[in-house]
Scaffold this motif. Structure first.
Motif, mmCIF file in Angstrom:
data_model
loop_
_atom_site.group_PDB
_atom_site.id
_atom_site.type_symbol
_atom_site.label_atom_id
_atom_site.label_comp_id
_atom_site.label_asym_id
_atom_site.label_seq_id
_atom_site.Cartn_x
_atom_site.Cartn_y
_atom_site.Cartn_z
ATOM 1 N N ALA A 90 0.929 -1.176 0.024
ATOM 2 C CA ALA A 90 0.111 -0.125 -0.021
ATOM 3 C C ALA A 90 0.954 1.138 -0.021
ATOM 4 N N LYS A 91 1.948 1.194 0.773
ATOM 5 C CA LYS A 91 2.783 2.437 0.569
ATOM 6 C C LYS A 91 3.499 2.605 -0.448
ATOM 7 N N LEU A 92 3.726 1.459 -1.129
ATOM 8 C CA LEU A 92 4.563 1.541 -2.522
ATOM 9 C C LEU A 92 3.603 2.230 -3.671
ATOM 10 N N GLU A 93 2.323 1.735 -3.540
ATOM 11 C CA GLU A 93 1.438 2.066 -4.708
ATOM 12 C C GLU A 93 0.873 3.264 -4.390
ATOM 13 N N ARG A 94 1.160 4.088 -3.085
ATOM 14 C CA ARG A 94 0.618 5.221 -2.479
ATOM 15 C C ARG A 94 -1.032 5.223 -2.547
ATOM 16 N N LEU A 95 -1.626 3.908 -1.637
ATOM 17 C CA LEU A 95 -3.122 3.576 -1.818
ATOM 18 C C LEU A 95 -3.636 3.453 -0.458
ATOM 19 N N GLU A 96 -4.401 3.564 0.072
ATOM 20 C CA GLU A 96 -5.025 3.209 1.395
ATOM 21 C C GLU A 96 -4.979 1.826 1.333
ATOM 22 N N PRO A 97 -4.657 1.260 2.590
ATOM 23 C CA PRO A 97 -4.603 -0.401 2.623
ATOM 24 C C PRO A 97 -5.775 -1.123 2.091
ATOM 25 N N MET A 98 -7.151 -0.602 2.567
ATOM 26 C CA MET A 98 -8.127 -1.317 2.222
ATOM 27 C C MET A 98 -8.463 -0.953 0.474
ATOM 28 N N GLU A 99 -8.102 -0.018 0.114
ATOM 29 C CA GLU A 99 -8.126 0.491 -1.614
ATOM 30 C C GLU A 99 -7.230 -0.692 -2.101
ATOM 31 N N LEU A 100 -5.835 -0.696 -1.677
ATOM 32 C CA LEU A 100 -5.092 -1.750 -2.269
ATOM 33 C C LEU A 100 -5.770 -3.145 -2.155
ATOM 34 N N VAL A 101 -6.452 -3.552 -1.039
ATOM 35 C CA VAL A 101 -6.922 -4.744 -0.953
ATOM 36 C C VAL A 101 -8.004 -4.973 -1.934
ATOM 37 N N GLN A 102 -8.935 -4.159 -2.203
ATOM 38 C CA GLN A 102 -10.183 -4.204 -2.926
ATOM 39 C C GLN A 102 -9.757 -4.411 -4.273
ATOM 40 N N LYS A 103 -8.694 -3.697 -4.765
ATOM 41 C CA LYS A 103 -8.006 -3.710 -6.012
ATOM 42 C C LYS A 103 -7.512 -5.034 -6.519
ATOM 43 N N TYR A 104 -6.833 -5.903 -5.599
ATOM 44 C CA TYR A 104 -6.113 -7.255 -5.841
ATOM 45 C C TYR A 104 -7.023 -8.287 -5.417
ATOM 46 N N THR A 105 -8.056 -8.169 -4.689
ATOM 47 C CA THR A 105 -9.365 -8.990 -4.553
ATOM 48 C C THR A 105 -9.978 -8.884 -5.805
ATOM 49 N N ASN A 106 -10.345 -8.031 -6.515
ATOM 50 C CA ASN A 106 -11.067 -7.891 -7.702
ATOM 51 C C ASN A 106 -10.161 -8.593 -8.832
ATOM 52 N N LEU A 107 -9.017 -8.488 -9.106
ATOM 53 C CA LEU A 107 -7.976 -9.150 -9.835
ATOM 54 C C LEU A 107 -8.087 -10.596 -9.492
ATOM 55 N N PHE A 108 -8.018 -10.733 -8.471
ATOM 56 C CA PHE A 108 -7.865 -12.392 -8.119
ATOM 57 C C PHE A 108 -9.243 -12.945 -8.376
ATOM 58 N N HIS A 109 -10.259 -12.555 -8.184
ATOM 59 C CA HIS A 109 -11.705 -12.976 -8.215
ATOM 60 C C HIS A 109 -11.666 -13.063 -10.372
ATOM 61 N N ASP A 110 -11.568 -12.258 -10.787
ATOM 62 C CA ASP A 110 -11.429 -12.052 -12.313
ATOM 63 C C ASP A 110 -10.587 -13.234 -12.889
ATOM 64 N N ALA A 111 -9.313 -13.465 -12.251
ATOM 65 C CA ALA A 111 -8.615 -14.553 -12.480
ATOM 66 C C ALA A 111 -9.078 -15.974 -12.305
ATOM 67 N N MET A 112 -9.992 -16.081 -11.248
ATOM 68 C CA MET A 112 -10.521 -17.617 -10.721
ATOM 69 C C MET A 112 -11.391 -17.531 -11.580
#
Length: 494
Positions: A90-112
């Motif tokens: 989250a620090k690396l991408e300059r996002l709020e932690p839960m914003e980062l979580v939602q981003k990669y959760t969505n990408l995970f669901h898309d891949a699955m």
């Protein structure tokens, strides 16, 4: 049908599967840490346990499949510095932690979804179960199996090992762990290097923190799975799954803390898929071979010659038994692509076959039924998808022979053909989860060939036999023969 037998990592042998509360089955699979894009390492366990989920439901069980999302947690792994991966990214991408979580959760669901994995029954998150984790830690402390130091809480592994078989799952002995441990930051708080964190005090710069009886902090990595599995499946439940890399320290720690908090080890059956290598090497940043699923599907990683369809990846994973190693490379993926096309083409041709009538209980008829039975037998033998596919390919050979008129359909009974037309696609699509993609080569080939057949038929109607013969001859040059019959024109591989 044979009884389902499962290899239990805890006993290191195959055991008959006997659910605790039939027809209900509880299954917990460790989910991803959503601090980055899903990679090849995520593909294998979730494809495999998707087949387990499908097959258990086929057997008539009511399955509650729980797969967590790790969106917070202190990662204190063996011989590695402590790090919260979500906060770091989250620090690396300059996002709020839960914003980062939602981003990669969505990408995970898309891949699955692209891999055609069914969604689990429940998908809890670590951050959504802080209360349950704190309550479990309090119970472990109350019983005297953990200790608090400066706002952090640690599980007393040494005391636990004196009474219970710590290391049974992973095959590691406590003496070896103590001897092999090196001093890391924060370990001066521990009584022993092998003790693991249940709760960590949050330093001032830490973004994700919650109030607790020990002050502001955040949960350890291992406690989240124990808390969520216990909440939704009880203790013990039937099956706990994940990659082999999770046996230690994660699953070993889960067993210890759940046993103390509930009086039971988490699960009766522990299942672990083997690891994935890339061109013979373990995946790792130092080798620059950590391929994300998005890169695999788009062909954008330097190690990939081109893109590979998600169904090709799924097929490739299922070609090997889940407890064997699996090496990703371009040649193997191309071979898997051809194998999948052949299987899907056989499935399409099978539905066009019409029994001519007659037939009896010949050796061929008997063989077809034996192969169909073997599909179930292989899946009941520790979910052996590799042998199941082998049986399906043997059946595919019969289908191509009948389609190409190299064998007579009257060699089998009409009932056997109907059974094959019912069960073959069922195993391919419903159990193994394989399907033709909208952009798959097999489907495109079918469409192109049908266009050429239509053009040739139109040329013949116009008496343009030169064009009709040219189409036929050019297809023959690439190994495709057109057969004119009273039912119409069909094609076959030469």
């Amino acid at each position: 049908m044979a009884q389902l037998v499962i290899y239990n990592s805890l006993s290191r042998q195959k055991e008959p599967f006997v659910p605790l509360h039939p027809p209900y089955v509880g299954m917990y699979v460790c989910g991803p840490t959503v601090s980055g894009e899903s990679h090849l390492g995520h593909a294998r366990p979730y494809v495999f346990f998707d087949v387990v989920f499908r097959w258990l439901r086929h057997l008539g069980y009511q399955v509650r499949y729980v797969r967590n999302i790790t969106d917070a947690g202190h990662f204190e792994e063996e011989d590695r510095p402590a790090e919260d991966k979500v906060v770091a990214k989250a620090k690396l991408e300059r996002l709020e932690p839960m914003e980062l979580v939602q981003k990669y959760t969505n990408l995970f669901h898309d891949a699955m979804d692209q891999l055609n994995n069914l969604r689990p029954s429940i998908e809890p998150t670590a951050t959504g179960h802080i209360i349950e984790q704190i309550a479990m830690i309090e119970e472990i402390l109350r019983q005297g199996w953990a200790y608090e130091v400066n706002g952090s809480v640690y599980f007393d592994v040494v005391r636990y090992a004196q009474q219970y078989d710590y290391g049974r799952l992973s095959g590691r002995r406590l003496e070896e762990l103590l001897a092999g441990s090196r001093e890391l930051e924060g370990q001066e708080e521990k009584r022993h290097p092998a003790d693991f964190a249940l709760w960590k005090k949050a330093p001032p710069e830490h973004l994700m923190r919650w109030p607790s009886p020990w002050g502001q902090g955040f949960p350890g990595w291992h406690i989240e799975c124990s808390a969520m599995a216990t909440k939704y499946l009880g203790a013990p439940f039937d099956i706990h799954g994940g990659g082999m890399d999770l046996q230690f320290p994660h699953h070993e720690s889960e067993i210890a803390q759940t046993r103390i908090a509930t009086g039971h080890i988490p699960a009766r059956y522990w299942m672990h898929n083997n690891m994935i290598t890339v061109n013979g090497r373990k995946m790792g940043k130092s080798y620059n071979n950590t391929i994300t699923l998005r890169e695999l599907f788009t062909g954008t990683h330097p190690l990939l010659e081109r893109a590979y369809d998600p169904m090709t990846v799924r097929f490739f994973i299922l070609q090997a038994h889940y407890r064997s190693t699996l090496d990703f490379n371009n040649d193997a993926l191309k071979a898997a692509e051809k194998g999948l096309e052949r299987l899907l083409q056989a499935m399409a041709l099978l539905q066009r076959l019409q029994h001519p009538g007659g037939g009896g209980e010949t050796e061929t008829d008997k063989k077809i039924r034996e192969l169909l039975t073997s599909c179930a037998d292989h899946l009941n033998d520790d979910f052996n998808t590799a042998l199941t596919l082998a049986s399906l390919f043997e059946l595919a050979s019969y289908i191509f022979s009948w389609h190409n008129r190299q064998a007579d359909l009257s060699d089998i009974r009409a009932e056997t053909l109907s059974l094959l037309q019912l069960q073959f696609p069922y195993y391919v699509t419903d159990i193994l989860g394989l399907k033709a993609s909208d952009h798959s080569h097999g489907e495109r080939l079918e469409r192109v060939l049908q266009i050429l057949i239509d053009l040739r038929n139109q040329a013949r109607q116009r008496k343009d036999f030169a064009l009709a013969d040219s189409i036929r001859q050019q297809l023959m040059q690439v190994g495709i023969a057109l057969k004119d019959e009273k039912e119409g024109t069909r094609w076959e591989w030469v």
